[in-house]
Motif scaffolding. Structure first.
Motif, PDB file in Angstrom:
ATOM      1  N   GLU A  17       9.607  21.690   0.588  1.00 53.57           N
ATOM      2  CA  GLU A  17       9.675  22.421   1.854  1.00 53.57           C
ATOM      3  C   GLU A  17       8.812  21.761   2.926  1.00 53.57           C
ATOM      4  O   GLU A  17       9.084  21.873   4.118  1.00 53.57           O
ATOM      5  CB  GLU A  17       9.198  23.879   1.673  1.00 53.57           C
ATOM      6  N   GLU A  18       7.756  21.070   2.505  1.00 57.96           N
ATOM      7  CA  GLU A  18       6.819  20.464   3.446  1.00 57.96           C
ATOM      8  C   GLU A  18       7.339  19.157   4.050  1.00 57.96           C
ATOM      9  O   GLU A  18       6.961  18.796   5.151  1.00 57.96           O
ATOM     10  CB  GLU A  18       5.473  20.197   2.760  1.00 57.96           C
ATOM     11  N   HIS A  19       8.202  18.447   3.331  1.00 67.13           N
ATOM     12  CA  HIS A  19       8.660  17.160   3.860  1.00 67.13           C
ATOM     13  C   HIS A  19      10.168  17.115   4.096  1.00 67.13           C
ATOM     14  O   HIS A  19      10.745  16.045   4.216  1.00 67.13           O
ATOM     15  CB  HIS A  19       8.218  16.009   2.946  1.00 67.13           C
ATOM     16  N   SER A  20      10.810  18.270   4.193  1.00 70.50           N
ATOM     17  CA  SER A  20      12.244  18.354   4.479  1.00 70.50           C
ATOM     18  C   SER A  20      13.045  17.477   3.517  1.00 70.50           C
ATOM     19  O   SER A  20      13.793  16.595   3.917  1.00 70.50           O
ATOM     20  CB  SER A  20      12.540  17.947   5.919  1.00 70.50           C
ATOM     21  N   CYS A  21      12.885  17.756   2.232  1.00 66.75           N
ATOM     22  CA  CYS A  21      13.527  16.958   1.192  1.00 66.75           C
ATOM     23  C   CYS A  21      15.036  17.163   1.224  1.00 66.75           C
ATOM     24  O   CYS A  21      15.525  18.289   1.356  1.00 66.75           O
ATOM     25  CB  CYS A  21      12.976  17.359  -0.176  1.00 66.75           C
ATOM     26  N   LEU A  22      15.788  16.084   1.109  1.00 62.28           N
ATOM     27  CA  LEU A  22      17.237  16.127   1.128  1.00 62.28           C
ATOM     28  C   LEU A  22      17.831  16.191  -0.272  1.00 62.28           C
ATOM     29  O   LEU A  22      19.051  16.249  -0.419  1.00 62.28           O
ATOM     30  CB  LEU A  22      17.788  14.913   1.873  1.00 62.28           C
ATOM     31  N   PHE A  23      17.008  16.176  -1.305  1.00 63.50           N
ATOM     32  CA  PHE A  23      17.485  16.217  -2.678  1.00 63.50           C
ATOM     33  C   PHE A  23      18.008  17.619  -2.993  1.00 63.50           C
ATOM     34  O   PHE A  23      17.394  18.626  -2.646  1.00 63.50           O
ATOM     35  CB  PHE A  23      16.346  15.847  -3.634  1.00 63.50           C
ATOM     36  N   ASP A  24      19.151  17.718  -3.649  1.00 61.69           N
ATOM     37  CA  ASP A  24      19.763  19.004  -3.975  1.00 61.69           C
ATOM     38  C   ASP A  24      19.264  19.457  -5.344  1.00 61.69           C
ATOM     39  O   ASP A  24      19.797  19.060  -6.384  1.00 61.69           O
ATOM     40  CB  ASP A  24      21.286  18.873  -3.965  1.00 61.69           C
ATOM     41  N   PHE A  25      18.231  20.291  -5.345  1.00 59.81           N
ATOM     42  CA  PHE A  25      17.632  20.748  -6.590  1.00 59.81           C
ATOM     43  C   PHE A  25      18.551  21.708  -7.335  1.00 59.81           C
ATOM     44  O   PHE A  25      18.559  21.717  -8.569  1.00 59.81           O
ATOM     45  CB  PHE A  25      16.277  21.425  -6.310  1.00 59.81           C
ATOM     46  N   LYS A  55      11.673  13.675  -6.080  1.00 64.26           N
ATOM     47  CA  LYS A  55      12.983  13.298  -6.602  1.00 64.26           C
ATOM     48  C   LYS A  55      13.843  12.645  -5.534  1.00 64.26           C
ATOM     49  O   LYS A  55      14.837  12.010  -5.855  1.00 64.26           O
ATOM     50  CB  LYS A  55      13.689  14.516  -7.175  1.00 64.26           C
ATOM     51  N   CYS A  56      13.462  12.759  -4.286  1.00 62.09           N
ATOM     52  CA  CYS A  56      14.211  12.090  -3.228  1.00 62.09           C
ATOM     53  C   CYS A  56      13.879  10.606  -3.166  1.00 62.09           C
ATOM     54  O   CYS A  56      14.525   9.855  -2.448  1.00 62.09           O
ATOM     55  CB  CYS A  56      13.970  12.760  -1.875  1.00 62.09           C
ATOM     56  N   GLY A  57      12.860  10.154  -3.919  1.00 66.20           N
ATOM     57  CA  GLY A  57      12.536   8.743  -4.007  1.00 66.20           C
ATOM     58  C   GLY A  57      11.360   8.307  -3.163  1.00 66.20           C
ATOM     59  O   GLY A  57      11.022   7.132  -3.144  1.00 66.20           O
ATOM     60  N   HIS A  58      10.704   9.202  -2.465  1.00 64.36           N
ATOM     61  CA  HIS A  58       9.564   8.845  -1.614  1.00 64.36           C
ATOM     62  C   HIS A  58       8.275   9.344  -2.249  1.00 64.36           C
ATOM     63  O   HIS A  58       8.287  10.209  -3.121  1.00 64.36           O
ATOM     64  CB  HIS A  58       9.715   9.459  -0.220  1.00 64.36           C
ATOM     65  N   LYS A 117       0.841  -1.185   0.000  1.00 65.01           N
ATOM     66  CA  LYS A 117       0.000   0.000   0.000  1.00 65.01           C
ATOM     67  C   LYS A 117       0.881   1.241   0.000  1.00 65.01           C
ATOM     68  O   LYS A 117       1.855   1.326   0.739  1.00 65.01           O
ATOM     69  CB  LYS A 117      -0.901   0.015   1.234  1.00 65.01           C
ATOM     70  N   GLN A 118       0.531   2.199  -0.846  1.00 59.53           N
ATOM     71  CA  GLN A 118       1.302   3.430  -0.957  1.00 59.53           C
ATOM     72  C   GLN A 118       0.883   4.378   0.161  1.00 59.53           C
ATOM     73  O   GLN A 118      -0.302   4.655   0.340  1.00 59.53           O
ATOM     74  CB  GLN A 118       1.061   4.073  -2.323  1.00 59.53           C
ATOM     75  N   ARG A 119       1.861   4.857   0.892  1.00 56.28           N
ATOM     76  CA  ARG A 119       1.601   5.778   1.995  1.00 56.28           C
ATOM     77  C   ARG A 119       2.515   6.978   1.896  1.00 56.28           C
ATOM     78  O   ARG A 119       3.598   6.906   1.329  1.00 56.28           O
ATOM     79  CB  ARG A 119       1.810   5.080   3.336  1.00 56.28           C
ATOM     80  N   CYS A 120       2.073   8.074   2.461  1.00 58.32           N
ATOM     81  CA  CYS A 120       2.850   9.307   2.487  1.00 58.32           C
ATOM     82  C   CYS A 120       4.105   9.076   3.329  1.00 58.32           C
ATOM     83  O   CYS A 120       4.046   8.471   4.401  1.00 58.32           O
ATOM     84  CB  CYS A 120       2.011  10.438   3.063  1.00 58.32           C
ATOM     85  N   GLY A 121       5.240   9.580   2.858  1.00 55.99           N
ATOM     86  CA  GLY A 121       6.494   9.424   3.574  1.00 55.99           C
ATOM     87  C   GLY A 121       6.572  10.263   4.833  1.00 55.99           C
ATOM     88  O   GLY A 121       7.401  10.010   5.713  1.00 55.99           O
ATOM     89  N   LYS A 122       5.721  11.267   4.972  1.00 56.58           N
ATOM     90  CA  LYS A 122       5.751  12.149   6.137  1.00 56.58           C
ATOM     91  C   LYS A 122       4.686  11.780   7.177  1.00 56.58           C
ATOM     92  O   LYS A 122       5.004  11.576   8.341  1.00 56.58           O
ATOM     93  CB  LYS A 122       5.541  13.595   5.670  1.00 56.58           C
ATOM     94  N   CYS A 123       3.425  11.674   6.753  1.00 61.14           N
ATOM     95  CA  CYS A 123       2.333  11.463   7.713  1.00 61.14           C
ATOM     96  C   CYS A 123       1.766  10.046   7.674  1.00 61.14           C
ATOM     97  O   CYS A 123       0.836   9.741   8.416  1.00 61.14           O
ATOM     98  CB  CYS A 123       1.215  12.470   7.462  1.00 61.14           C
ATOM     99  N   GLN A 124       2.261   9.171   6.805  1.00 59.39           N
ATOM    100  CA  GLN A 124       1.834   7.773   6.683  1.00 59.39           C
ATOM    101  C   GLN A 124       0.372   7.613   6.271  1.00 59.39           C
ATOM    102  O   GLN A 124      -0.232   6.576   6.513  1.00 59.39           O
ATOM    103  CB  GLN A 124       2.098   7.001   7.994  1.00 59.39           C
TER     104      GLN A 124
END
Length: 138
Positions: A107-115, A94-97, A76-83
């Motif tokens: 900005e909402e999920h503290s993405c670590l991808f370097d845009f 682009k971070c893969g989640h 089941k697909q779930r949100c990486g931040k709030c599940q």
């Protein structure tokens, strides 16, 4: 006129399915229920095809492991931040989640991808470096 009305009633009258499944069929469907009728139509179409039906080959023996016989597990697909379940409406980052509509922005999920670095690399690939040759002094 009365006879035509009686004929329509007898065509739609429910009778036990001739396929033996326990449901009720109609005379219009050869005394078959809708499920058995669809199956019989599929078999008739397969017989009419020019190419033979695919049958399991005898070259490779069938696997006997019970894990291979089971259907694959659906994750089941779930949100990486709030599940929260996102289903088909999830947003891939682009971070893969995958994220819901509330957390789809970096900005909402503290993405670590370097845009910034990704954009620089894309521009470097798209716009080749053009340099003129040096002029010789006379």
């Amino acid at each position: 006129m009365m006879n035509a009305k009686m004929m329509n009633v007898s065509e739609t009258e429910a009778v036990p399915c001739a396929g033996g499944c326990g449901l009720f069929g109609t005379r219009k469907n050869n005394n078959l229920c809708s499920l058995c009728y669809k199956e019989s139509v599929r078999k008739q179409l397969a017989a009419l095809r020019l190419e033979p039906e695919t049958k399991p080959s005898t070259v490779c023996p069938p696997t006997s492991s019970p894990v291979a016989a089971e259907e694959p597990v659906v994750i089941k697909q779930r949100c990486g931040k709030c599940q929260r379940k996102v289903g088909m409406l999830g947003f891939n980052c682009k971070c893969g989640h995958m994220f819901c509509g509330s957390h789809r922005y970096p900005e909402e999920h503290s993405c670590l991808f370097d845009f910034k670095q990704s954009g620089r690399l894309d521009l470097a690939r798209q716009l080749p470096l053009i340099r003129a040759e040096k002029l010789q002094r006379i």
